[in-house]
Design a protein around this motif. Structure first.
Motif, PDB file in Angstrom:
ATOM      1  N   GLU A 165       0.799  -1.222   0.000  1.00 32.48           N
ATOM      2  CA  GLU A 165       0.000   0.000   0.000  1.00 32.48           C
ATOM      3  C   GLU A 165       0.836   1.278   0.000  1.00 32.48           C
ATOM      4  O   GLU A 165       0.385   2.319  -0.474  1.00 32.48           O
ATOM      5  CB  GLU A 165      -0.948  -0.021   1.197  1.00 32.48           C
ATOM      6  CG  GLU A 165      -1.951  -1.177   1.102  1.00 32.48           C
ATOM      7  CD  GLU A 165      -2.787  -1.370   2.349  1.00 32.48           C
ATOM      8  OE1 GLU A 165      -3.856  -1.990   2.250  1.00 32.48           O
ATOM      9  OE2 GLU A 165      -2.360  -0.897   3.441  1.00 32.48           O
ATOM     10  N   ARG A 166       2.083   1.177   0.525  1.00 35.18           N
ATOM     11  CA  ARG A 166       2.953   2.366   0.594  1.00 35.18           C
ATOM     12  C   ARG A 166       4.392   1.956   0.278  1.00 35.18           C
ATOM     13  O   ARG A 166       5.245   1.895   1.181  1.00 35.18           O
ATOM     14  CB  ARG A 166       2.875   3.001   1.989  1.00 35.18           C
ATOM     15  CG  ARG A 166       1.513   3.574   2.345  1.00 35.18           C
ATOM     16  CD  ARG A 166       1.544   4.233   3.713  1.00 35.18           C
ATOM     17  NE  ARG A 166       1.839   3.253   4.749  1.00 35.18           N
ATOM     18  CZ  ARG A 166       0.904   2.478   5.319  1.00 35.18           C
ATOM     19  NH1 ARG A 166      -0.356   2.579   4.944  1.00 35.18           N
ATOM     20  NH2 ARG A 166       1.224   1.610   6.261  1.00 35.18           N
ATOM     21  N   ARG A 177       5.656  -3.780  -5.047  1.00 36.33           N
ATOM     22  CA  ARG A 177       4.287  -4.201  -4.755  1.00 36.33           C
ATOM     23  C   ARG A 177       4.005  -5.624  -5.243  1.00 36.33           C
ATOM     24  O   ARG A 177       3.273  -6.378  -4.606  1.00 36.33           O
ATOM     25  CB  ARG A 177       3.296  -3.192  -5.338  1.00 36.33           C
ATOM     26  CG  ARG A 177       3.163  -1.960  -4.448  1.00 36.33           C
ATOM     27  CD  ARG A 177       2.321  -0.874  -5.079  1.00 36.33           C
ATOM     28  NE  ARG A 177       3.087  -0.145  -6.080  1.00 36.33           N
ATOM     29  CZ  ARG A 177       2.703   1.015  -6.610  1.00 36.33           C
ATOM     30  NH1 ARG A 177       1.553   1.559  -6.253  1.00 36.33           N
ATOM     31  NH2 ARG A 177       3.443   1.624  -7.500  1.00 36.33           N
ATOM     32  N   ARG A 195      -7.634  -6.044  -0.393  1.00 32.75           N
ATOM     33  CA  ARG A 195      -6.724  -4.902  -0.283  1.00 32.75           C
ATOM     34  C   ARG A 195      -5.792  -4.847  -1.492  1.00 32.75           C
ATOM     35  O   ARG A 195      -5.466  -3.764  -2.007  1.00 32.75           O
ATOM     36  CB  ARG A 195      -5.940  -4.986   1.023  1.00 32.75           C
ATOM     37  CG  ARG A 195      -6.839  -4.880   2.241  1.00 32.75           C
ATOM     38  CD  ARG A 195      -6.109  -5.125   3.535  1.00 32.75           C
ATOM     39  NE  ARG A 195      -5.210  -4.039   3.897  1.00 32.75           N
ATOM     40  CZ  ARG A 195      -4.626  -3.944   5.092  1.00 32.75           C
ATOM     41  NH1 ARG A 195      -4.873  -4.854   6.034  1.00 32.75           N
ATOM     42  NH2 ARG A 195      -3.807  -2.943   5.338  1.00 32.75           N
ATOM     43  N   VAL A 199      -5.486  -1.801  -4.398  1.00 32.25           N
ATOM     44  CA  VAL A 199      -4.227  -1.157  -4.788  1.00 32.25           C
ATOM     45  C   VAL A 199      -4.050  -1.225  -6.297  1.00 32.25           C
ATOM     46  O   VAL A 199      -3.624  -0.259  -6.942  1.00 32.25           O
ATOM     47  CB  VAL A 199      -3.043  -1.816  -4.057  1.00 32.25           C
ATOM     48  CG1 VAL A 199      -1.720  -1.357  -4.650  1.00 32.25           C
ATOM     49  CG2 VAL A 199      -3.087  -1.493  -2.572  1.00 32.25           C
ATOM     50  N   GLY A 203      -4.065   2.310  -7.496  1.00 31.78           N
ATOM     51  CA  GLY A 203      -2.666   2.713  -7.338  1.00 31.78           C
ATOM     52  C   GLY A 203      -1.860   2.753  -8.606  1.00 31.78           C
ATOM     53  O   GLY A 203      -0.628   2.805  -8.561  1.00 31.78           O
TER      54      GLY A 203
END
Length: 217
Positions: A165-166, A177, A195, A199, A203
């Motif tokens: 996520e980060r 990722r 989740r 992303v 993302g």
């Protein structure tokens, strides 16, 4: 473009697949080659020992490879780490950890991390965490996250989710990722699939990353 951070992981796999074979009859010669003044010969010897299946030679091979793990040439250290992981002798894990903390060449570090992941257990997570959280080289972080997936445990899962996520560091082609998604396929929970999909959707990911996400089911 290729996922730049995953290239060292692919290199480790290709090195293992292309390693020359050594039978039980020439184990002594191969072990002797680990002490050759020629680094190419030492490299080949380290790789060849990965194919020796004779359990009677296991102790001698482990002893020889532990010495090669601190060879002055980075290529030999890399080959040795790959071979130790391939052999699956869990007694090698502490030696990989020791060299992991001493290693200065970031080309070797991913192989050491993957070896710790392959041979260690949840008690080794603390040794890998700093590389997964703060290392400046994305390829090293990707290998560390992959290793955490193999080691397992809730802390490993949290780091994989945070990386997903980060990712924070430059993440070319989503390399960090993707490593996190694959780690979650081994240490994650069912809810993590959602989740990961979020992303991918929000993302900047595209359809290519739906394949690794599918492994998190």
């Amino acid at each position: 473009m290729r996922p730049a951070g995953l290239l060292p992981l692919l290199a480790c796999l290709l090195t293992a697949l292309l390693a020359p074979a050594a039978g039980a009859d020439d184990v002594d010669d191969t072990l002797g080659a680990l002490r050759s003044p020629d680094p190419v010969r030492r490299n080949h010897a380290a790789l060849a020992l990965g194919d020796v299946q004779d359990p009677r030679a296991a102790n001698r091979i482990l002893k020889g490879l532990v010495v090669s793990l601190v060879d002055r040439k980075a290529g030999v250290r890399h080959a040795t780490a790959v071979t130790l992981a391939r052999r699956g002798d869990r007694r090698a894990a502490p030696y990989l950890v020791r060299q992991l903390h001493a290693e200065e060449d970031t080309r070797v570090t991913p192989a050491l991390l993957l070896g710790v992941g392959a041979l260690g257990d949840e008690t080794y997570v603390a040794h890998v965490l700093p590389f997964a959280r703060t290392h400046a080289v994305p390829a090293v972080r990707a290998a560390a996250v992959t290793a955490l997936g193999d080691l397992g445990g809730e802390e490993a899962r949290r780091v994989a989710l945070d990386t997903l996520e980060r990712p924070e560091l430059p993440d070319p082609e989503w390399s960090l990722r993707v490593a996190a998604i694959l780690a979650l396929s081994r240490c994650g929970e069912a809810d993590d699939v959602g989740r990961a999909l979020i992303v991918v959707r929000d993302g900047g990911g595209d359809g290519r990353w739906l394949v690794p996400v599918s492994y998190t089911h």
